[in-house]
Each structure stands twice: as C-alpha cells, then as structure tokens.
Design an enzyme around this catalytic site. Structure first.
Site, PDB file in Angstrom:
ATOM      1  N   TRP A 191       0.923  -1.213  -0.204  1.00  0.00           N
ATOM      2  CA  TRP A 191      -0.066   0.157   0.073  1.00  0.00           C
ATOM      3  C   TRP A 191       0.813   1.198   0.109  1.00  0.00           C
ATOM      4  CZ3 TRP A 191       1.804   2.360   4.055  1.00  0.00           C
ATOM      5  CH2 TRP A 191       2.419   1.674   5.083  1.00  0.00           C
ATOM      6  N   SER A 271       7.067  -7.942   3.257  1.00  0.00           N
ATOM      7  CA  SER A 271       7.885  -8.101   4.429  1.00  0.00           C
ATOM      8  C   SER A 271       8.552  -9.111   4.048  1.00  0.00           C
ATOM      9  CB  SER A 271       7.305  -8.092   5.556  1.00  0.00           C
ATOM     10  OG  SER A 271       6.557  -9.408   5.680  1.00  0.00           O
ATOM     11  N   GLU A 292      10.969  -8.357  -3.441  1.00  0.00           N
ATOM     12  CA  GLU A 292      11.651  -6.847  -2.901  1.00  0.00           C
ATOM     13  C   GLU A 292      10.871  -7.055  -1.377  1.00  0.00           C
ATOM     14  OE1 GLU A 292      11.611  -3.520  -1.027  1.00  0.00           O
ATOM     15  OE2 GLU A 292      10.460  -2.933  -2.865  1.00  0.00           O
ATOM     16  N   CYS A 326       9.992   1.691   1.621  1.00  0.00           N
ATOM     17  CA  CYS A 326      11.039   0.507   1.704  1.00  0.00           C
ATOM     18  C   CYS A 326      12.617   1.018   1.988  1.00  0.00           C
ATOM     19  CB  CYS A 326      10.685  -0.475   0.931  1.00  0.00           C
ATOM     20  SG  CYS A 326      11.012  -0.205  -0.671  1.00  0.00           S
ATOM     21  N   GLU A 422      12.335  -2.605  11.325  1.00  0.00           N
ATOM     22  CA  GLU A 422      12.114  -1.333  10.781  1.00  0.00           C
ATOM     23  C   GLU A 422      11.013  -0.704  11.004  1.00  0.00           C
ATOM     24  OE1 GLU A 422      11.938  -0.404   5.617  1.00  0.00           O
ATOM     25  OE2 GLU A 422      11.000  -2.213   6.497  1.00  0.00           O
TER      26      GLU A 422
END
Length: 518
Positions: A191, A271, A292, A326, A422
C-alpha cells in the site's frame, strides 16, 4: 516490518468486511466515484477485473476502504477468493498465446499509450493516491510521475530483448539464444506506493509478453483499479491484466497464485517473513520469483560530510511519505565530532513540519496507513526511551487519529528495538559513532540489506564504504535512489531479483537453440 506488506494480513484476522446487496453495491460504486472528486469519475472502479469484465465477488461480500487522514469511507471493493483467483489465472492463460506473439513494437506502442494516458490523467491519479494512502498531494503527484516512468522505460525495453549467437567450438554447429516471455505472472503489491509498485512489475511483464494476475492491497486498491482501466483504454487486450481484490481471503488467494502450475512467476513486494512464506509455496512448482522484501537502511554521516547536504538528505530519506518507504533511513549514524550540530539542525528542520490531511496545501506530512502502524512507532519510541534515548522533537501520536508527530531520538542505544526492526514511520533514531570500521560493522549488523546511505567528501572513503556496505543499493551524498532506469533490489534477506533497469529479464526465459549440419 509488518505494516508495509499487503500480506501482513496473512498473520492477522480481517478488520473489515461487509455483505451488502447487489443494488446497494451499485449505488455505493457511484457514491465512491463522487467522493474522490475527479475530473474523470470513470477512473474509480469498485469491482475486480477478470478477462476484461468488471466483476463483484461471487458471494457479494465487499471490503470497506477508508481515507487514513479522515477515516471517512471512500468506497468498497469485492472480497474475492479462491474461485475468482482461479478464473483470473485461467483468463491470463487464455490470453497468453496471442499476447506473447505480438511484436515488441506493438507492445511498445501500447505501453507508450498507457504512459501518455497516465500523464493525461495526472491530477486525478495523484488525487486517488493521496485519498487512499494519505501522502501529501505533492507526493501523490511525484508517485504518479514515477509510476508512469516505468511504462515509458519498459516500452523501450520491449525493443531491447536481444538474443545472441555464441560461436561453437564444434564444426558445423551454430548456437543461438533467444528470449521468450515466461507466461502467466502473479503480482502482489503493498500500500505504500499503490501505483508505482504495480507499474514497476506490470510494465516489465507486459513488455516481455507476459499476462498477469494482480492482487492489490486492500488498503489502497483504487489506484490499481484505475491503472487497469487506463490499460484497457490503451489497448491492452482482455485477459492480459486481471485484478483480484481481497482481504480476509488473502491466504487462499496468495497460495493459489504461488502454487498454481499455470502461473510461471511470482513478483512480490512486502515483508521478509511473508516473502519466505511465498517462496516456500512457489517452490512447489519451482516457478520464477522476484521478491523485494524488508529493509533496515543505515544512514551514515561522516565528520567530513557537507552538513547542509546531509541534513537535506536525511529529511527526504527518512521522512518522505511519513517514513513509509522501503528504502527509508531506519538507523542514522553520525560521527561524534558533528553529532551535536547535526542533531540540533535536524531537530530544527523537523520541528517545522506540519502534519495533516494530504489534500491541504500547507501539509508537509500525512498520516500513517492505519492504527497498527501508529502503535508500532509508539512501541519503538517507548522501548528506546526506556533504554536511555532522549526525545528531541515529537514523540507522540495525535490522539484518535492515524497521525504521528515526526520524531527525533538522540543517544539511541545499540540494543533498542528500532535497530533490529524497520519502524516504517516518521521516527529518526540518531546513534553516535567514532570510526569508519565501527560504523560499517554497525550498519551491516542486520539480516536484511536493501538500501544504505552515507555522506562524505572523501573520494577514497566513498568507494571504500560503498563496497563494504552489505546492501543492494547505496546512496552516496544523496538521500534518493529510486528511478525507473536502475536495478532496484536488495541482498541477504531483503529479497531476490531486481526491478526497474534491466528487470524485464526477470520476466523472460532464455532458450538455447543448437543448429547442426551447417
């Protein structure tokens, strides 16, 4: 990093599902278009797309989509499931023989028309991104420009899918290598970039001659569906692009996309834990994959850095999209000799930010995507402060909302949770270091390796540090990496394969043809 990926819901119960009547659904569709306030309201689609037909879920159930800035309803989309996914895969398989045989020039022309349509509807597409994702309208416009650039780039790449002749050591033999599209591709996107994460994959797939089944995120589906509508207007044939929308059935849908023998490749952004689950499923048929996955980007400021550039780089790298990218800086290492000045100047800059609705011109930073994302930022701050970190700016969520005040922490200890996970939010964590070797060791002390950044005016150090950082992409004296022309991706547990750049190769097979008797 459980708040970026669409597949976070594999591990959580669904939060939203409705089962309205068909008549109510039709009325809601027109209401949804009106809520967006677009010049071309027909870009708002509230159904999935299979074999060129806009469809509801078979059982009529829907998912409610809201604006994260206001929590107001934007519209509903179908809660599709396994049956619809199989239909979409079959439609893509049926469309593949003819699409794969089109000429590279024909695919180029269609993609260039797609690109032109994205530019023609720039204002509307940007507004959709802002309304469903929450990022500022300026960032929404930036994303649409970035998103469209993939269509232009891969239109050109379609014409560059060269084969080769390899000289043979055997007399009378000629070796020829050609490239062919892999087949049906499953695409699963997050998203945080509801448009660009689709075109980066879709552009390559279409240019290669593949057909696709796309599962957009339930939080931000309208950008994806608008792209599907523009693709049809550009001349993409029925069945080449199919979209299955789901939230509570995500486990069944994802499993089918990965395990179906018809699907020949899976491309996923999300993730690391979910990438591992999907990789296991895809391994049942040994299909091609590109992932990714998670990041935990280090951002290093050496004592010889240009501080103006470093601070500007930190602001754009850490706080773009309210920290929900990201490749955001997650750990900011600053040399002890300039630490105090850097922290003070960065804090002054961040204190001037204005959090608010992305459609308001004065807003610099929008909301987080949902309450779970807000909770994670709070948890990281509380953990770091309990271990000795100091709050320089911010530190608190805005009550009863998805907004979080941009935050800077100083004196963050090495064992703070945010150094292992993260954050994916507007939290800058400053860590002091003394030597180059020390900071490289700290930067590499993670299982993931997507992006890394550092600032230094020493040319020798620039090469040395860039080569030692265990990441797939390095920004040197810049906080921005993303472009359509570069190979985007990571190493270690940050994923497999590359997107953008020569990423069309990820969607093609090489075939060797050995001719004898020549």
């Amino acid at each position: 990093m459980p708040f970026r990926p669409v597949y976070s819901l594999l591990l959580k119960p669904p939060l939203r599902s409705l089962s309205p009547s068909v008549s109510f659904y039709r009325m809601a569709s027109s209401q949804a278009a009106a809520r967006f306030g677009l010049k071309d309201s027909s870009l708002i689609k509230t159904q999935g797309l299979i074999d060129g037909k806009w469809l509801d879920a078979k059982d009529g159930s829907t998912i409610l989509v809201t604006n994260p800035a206001t929590n107001e309803e934007l519209g509903t989309i179908p809660e599709m499931g396994l049956a619809e996914t199989k239909e979409a895969i079959d439609a893509a398989a049926k469309a593949f023989p003819s699409w794969s045989k089109t000429t590279a020039k024909a695919r180029h022309d269609i993609l260039m028309k797609f690109y032109a349509l994205m530019n023609e509807h720039h204002e509307d597409l940007s507004r959709i991104i802002t309304l469903e994702n929450g990022k500022t309208l300026a960032e929404g416009k930036g994303e649409n420009t970035y998103s469209a650039s993939f269509m232009e780039w891969f239109a050109e790449e379609a014409l560059r899918t060269y084969g080769e002749q390899i000289p043979s050591p055997l007399p009378g033999v000629r070796n020829v290598v050609i490239k062919q599209p892999v087949g049906v591709v499953a695409i699963l996107t997050p998203w945080n970039f509801p448009s660009a994460m689709i075109t980066r994959k879709l552009g390559a797939a279409l240019a290669a001659g593949c057909t696709t089944v796309i599962k957009p995120p339930p939080e931000t589906p309208f950008s994806a569906l608008a792209l599907a509508e523009l693709a049809r207007r550009a001349g993409v044939p029925d069945g080449v692009i199919n979209m299955v929308t789901t939230e509570k059935n995500v486990r069944d849908v994802g499993k089918e996309m990965c395990e179906s023998k018809i699907v020949k490749k899976v491309s996923f952004t999300g993730s690391t834990p979910v990438a591992k689950l999907l990789a296991g499923m895809a391994a049942t048929t040994l299909k091609k994959v590109s992932f990714e996955a998670g990041g935990n980007a280090p951002f290093i400021v050496f004592d010889d850095a240009d501080l103006d550039e470093a601070i500007a780089g930190a602001v754009i790298c850490k706080f773009r999209s309210s920290g929900q990218t990201c490749v955001c800086a997650n750990r900011i290492y600053v040399h002890s000799g300039i630490y105090a000045e850097f922290a003070s100047r960065l804090a002054e800059k961040v204190a001037s930010f204005k959090v608010g609705n992305g459609l308001e011109e004065s807003t610099t930073h929008g909301p987080l995507i949902h309450g779970r994302a807000v909770e994670k930022v709070s948890r990281h701050i509380d953990d770091a402060v309990s271990k000795g970190a100091q709050i320089l700016v911010g530190g608190k969520a805005v009550p009863n909302s998805n907004f979080f005040n941009p935050t800077i922490l100083s004196d963050v200890p090495a064992d703070a949770l945010l150094n292992q996970e993260e954050t994916f939010g507007p939290l800058a964590a400053l860590v002091k270091f003394e030597t180059e070797d020390e900071v490289i060791k700290l930067a590499n002390a993670t299982d993931v390796g997507l992006a890394g950044y550092f600032f230094s005016r020493d040319v020798g150090r620039a090469w040395r540090v860039a080569e030692k950082l265990e990441v797939g992409m390095v920004g040197i004296n810049t906080g921005l990496l993303s472009q359509s022309v570069i190979p985007f991706g990571g190493i270690k547990e940050s994923g497999l394969g590359r997107e953008g750049g020569h990423g069309i190769a990820e969607y093609m097979n090489e075939k060797l043809m050995v001719f004898g008797g020549i």
